[in-house]
Design a protein around this motif. Structure first.
Motif, mmCIF file in Angstrom:
data_model
loop_
_atom_site.group_PDB
_atom_site.id
_atom_site.type_symbol
_atom_site.label_atom_id
_atom_site.label_comp_id
_atom_site.label_asym_id
_atom_site.label_seq_id
_atom_site.Cartn_x
_atom_site.Cartn_y
_atom_site.Cartn_z
ATOM 1 N N LEU A 38 2.989 5.984 -2.906
ATOM 2 C CA LEU A 38 4.127 6.802 -3.342
ATOM 3 C C LEU A 38 4.217 6.863 -4.854
ATOM 4 O O LEU A 38 4.526 7.919 -5.435
ATOM 5 N N LEU A 39 3.934 5.719 -5.521
ATOM 6 C CA LEU A 39 3.985 5.697 -6.979
ATOM 7 C C LEU A 39 2.945 6.630 -7.580
ATOM 8 O O LEU A 39 3.257 7.450 -8.458
ATOM 9 N N HIS A 40 1.710 6.521 -7.106
ATOM 10 C CA HIS A 40 0.660 7.379 -7.642
ATOM 11 C C HIS A 40 0.902 8.848 -7.299
ATOM 12 O O HIS A 40 0.624 9.740 -8.110
ATOM 13 N N GLY A 41 1.424 9.083 -6.103
ATOM 14 C CA GLY A 41 1.749 10.463 -5.754
ATOM 15 C C GLY A 41 2.825 11.040 -6.652
ATOM 16 O O GLY A 41 2.750 12.194 -7.075
ATOM 17 N N GLY A 42 3.839 10.228 -6.960
ATOM 18 C CA GLY A 42 4.887 10.685 -7.874
ATOM 19 C C GLY A 42 4.367 10.948 -9.274
ATOM 20 O O GLY A 42 4.764 11.925 -9.926
ATOM 21 N N LEU A 43 3.463 10.078 -9.746
ATOM 22 C CA LEU A 43 2.890 10.279 -11.079
ATOM 23 C C LEU A 43 2.042 11.545 -11.136
ATOM 24 O O LEU A 43 2.071 12.291 -12.121
ATOM 25 N N VAL A 44 1.264 11.778 -10.071
ATOM 26 C CA VAL A 44 0.450 12.999 -10.028
ATOM 27 C C VAL A 44 1.337 14.232 -10.019
ATOM 28 O O VAL A 44 1.086 15.215 -10.728
ATOM 29 N N LEU A 45 2.414 14.193 -9.228
ATOM 30 C CA LEU A 45 3.335 15.326 -9.172
ATOM 31 C C LEU A 45 4.012 15.565 -10.517
ATOM 32 O O LEU A 45 4.132 16.719 -10.970
ATOM 33 N N ALA A 46 4.451 14.482 -11.170
ATOM 34 C CA ALA A 46 5.081 14.625 -12.485
ATOM 35 C C ALA A 46 4.095 15.195 -13.509
ATOM 36 O O ALA A 46 4.471 16.023 -14.356
ATOM 37 N N SER A 47 2.830 14.779 -13.435
ATOM 38 C CA SER A 47 1.818 15.295 -14.359
ATOM 39 C C SER A 47 1.588 16.777 -14.133
ATOM 40 O O SER A 47 1.461 17.555 -15.095
ATOM 41 N N LEU A 48 1.548 17.199 -12.872
ATOM 42 C CA LEU A 48 1.352 18.619 -12.575
ATOM 43 C C LEU A 48 2.529 19.448 -13.070
ATOM 44 O O LEU A 48 2.343 20.547 -13.618
ATOM 45 N N ILE A 49 3.747 18.916 -12.904
ATOM 46 C CA ILE A 49 4.931 19.637 -13.381
ATOM 47 C C ILE A 49 4.905 19.765 -14.898
ATOM 48 O O ILE A 49 5.272 20.803 -15.462
ATOM 49 N N ALA A 50 4.460 18.696 -15.579
ATOM 50 C CA ALA A 50 4.413 18.739 -17.048
ATOM 51 C C ALA A 50 3.313 19.660 -17.551
ATOM 52 O O ALA A 50 3.481 20.337 -18.581
ATOM 53 N N PRO A 97 0.819 -1.226 0.000
ATOM 54 C CA PRO A 97 0.000 0.000 0.000
ATOM 55 C C PRO A 97 0.844 1.263 0.000
ATOM 56 O O PRO A 97 0.529 2.225 -0.700
ATOM 57 N N LEU A 98 1.925 1.274 0.788
ATOM 58 C CA LEU A 98 2.776 2.461 0.834
ATOM 59 C C LEU A 98 3.465 2.702 -0.504
ATOM 60 O O LEU A 98 3.529 3.839 -0.997
ATOM 61 N N GLY A 99 3.964 1.623 -1.117
ATOM 62 C CA GLY A 99 4.613 1.770 -2.420
ATOM 63 C C GLY A 99 3.645 2.254 -3.487
ATOM 64 O O GLY A 99 3.990 3.096 -4.327
ATOM 65 N N THR A 100 2.413 1.736 -3.454
ATOM 66 C CA THR A 100 1.403 2.171 -4.425
ATOM 67 C C THR A 100 1.067 3.641 -4.245
ATOM 68 O O THR A 100 0.945 4.395 -5.217
#
Length: 301
Positions: free
Chosen positions: A36-48, A31-34
């Motif tokens: 963190l992964l989704h949080g990283g993807l959301v952050l990368a999408s916002l940056i893009a 659960p923690l890895g999932t």
């Protein structure tokens, strides 16, 4: 005389259920890895998406200096910049010129790159290995060094201020990378397909066009997208070789909003948003094959 038998057997209590610990399979995220992964993807999408959203926001400001005070744009949003660009500039001519140059570069460039990549992948001729490295070496020369000799060559050929000159130059930029990309993708297609084509009586060109190209569609989509983007965004050669205002491409047309003492940033932002529309449409048409082509093209070669 009756006897009564008493059942003194006591029922043993049921053993407490022992919780079964689930063993995590190899490669399975917790659960923690999932999270963190989704949080990283959301952050990368916002940056893009942030620069695109910011550009769209600035394009709605009516004044050329609104970018200095972006907080004031929210109270006076308007689409007047878009109407001005579409009605009072050469945007439609820029669109036509860009479409001619980009599609011409894409068709010719992908065809040349595909035949080159296929020849190096399937045929063994003297110098086939150095050929690919020579193509790659052409990317090492700065544009500033190439402009003058190319201008003299096209001037002798009478191709200055023509679309053909710009298409040829863009092909010289896009073909080397696309040839490497497609060569790697052709390496993943079994050679038995070529043999089957020859058994069926197909010529080498027939095998290439009727059997290999349909299988190489994902790789062709990646090469086409790269070539199209290269042609749309090219500035230096287009500025040098196109002299007529009606033949300006988008990249050159944007420069008309900047003068020595002034810069109309609101019109530039609106034009940049409009420019992104045909690129987005082209990406939508080929996006189904992009991921497959990018991953498969890197497996061999």
């Amino acid at each position: 005389m009756s006897t009564t038998t008493l059942d003194t057997t006591e029922t043993a209590p049921a053993p407490a259920a022992v919780p079964v610990r689930r063993t995590r399979r190899r490669g399975e995220r917790g659960p923690l890895g999932t999270a963190l992964l989704h949080g990283g993807l959301v952050l990368a999408s916002l940056i893009a998406l942030a620069p695109v959203a910011w550009l769209c926001y600035l394009s709605l400001g009516p004044d050329k200096d609104d970018y200095l005070h972006p907080g004031g744009i929210a109270g006076k949003l308007t689409f007047s910049n878009y109407s001005f660009v579409l009605q009072h500039t050469g945007f439609l001519d820029w669109f036509k010129s860009t479409l001619i140059v980009a599609l011409g570069t894409t068709v010719i460039g992908v065809l040349v790159a595909a035949t080159t990549g296929y020849a190096v992948s399937r045929m063994r001729f003297p110098g086939y290995k150095p050929l690919m490295w020579v193509l790659l070496l052409t990317q090492a020369f700065p544009i500033a060094i190439l402009i003058v000799p190319m201008y003299e060559i096209f001037s002798e050929l009478g191709l200055i201020d023509t679309y053909w000159a710009l298409i040829a130059i863009n092909c010289s930029t896009a073909v080397p990378y696309s040839a490497w990309l497609l060569k790697g993708y052709f390496d993943t297609i079994p050679f038995e397909i070529d043999e089957a084509g020859r058994v069926d009586g197909l010529t080498p060109f027939g095998t290439f066009f009727r059997l290999i190209l349909p299988l190489a569609r994902p790789g062709l989509a990646v090469a086409a997208f790269y070539t199209f983007i290269t042609a749309v965004g090219e500035v230096a050669f287009a500025t040098t070789f196109l002299l007529d205002d009606s033949k300006y491409t988008f990249a050159v047309g944007l420069q008309t909003f900047v003068s020595e003492h002034d810069a109309q940033w609101n019109y530039m932002a609106a034009t940049a948003v409009l420019i992104a529309i045909p690129v987005t449409v082209f990406f939508y048409l080929v996006q189904k094959n992009l991921v497959t082509g990018l991953t498969a093209g890197g497996t061999k070669g």
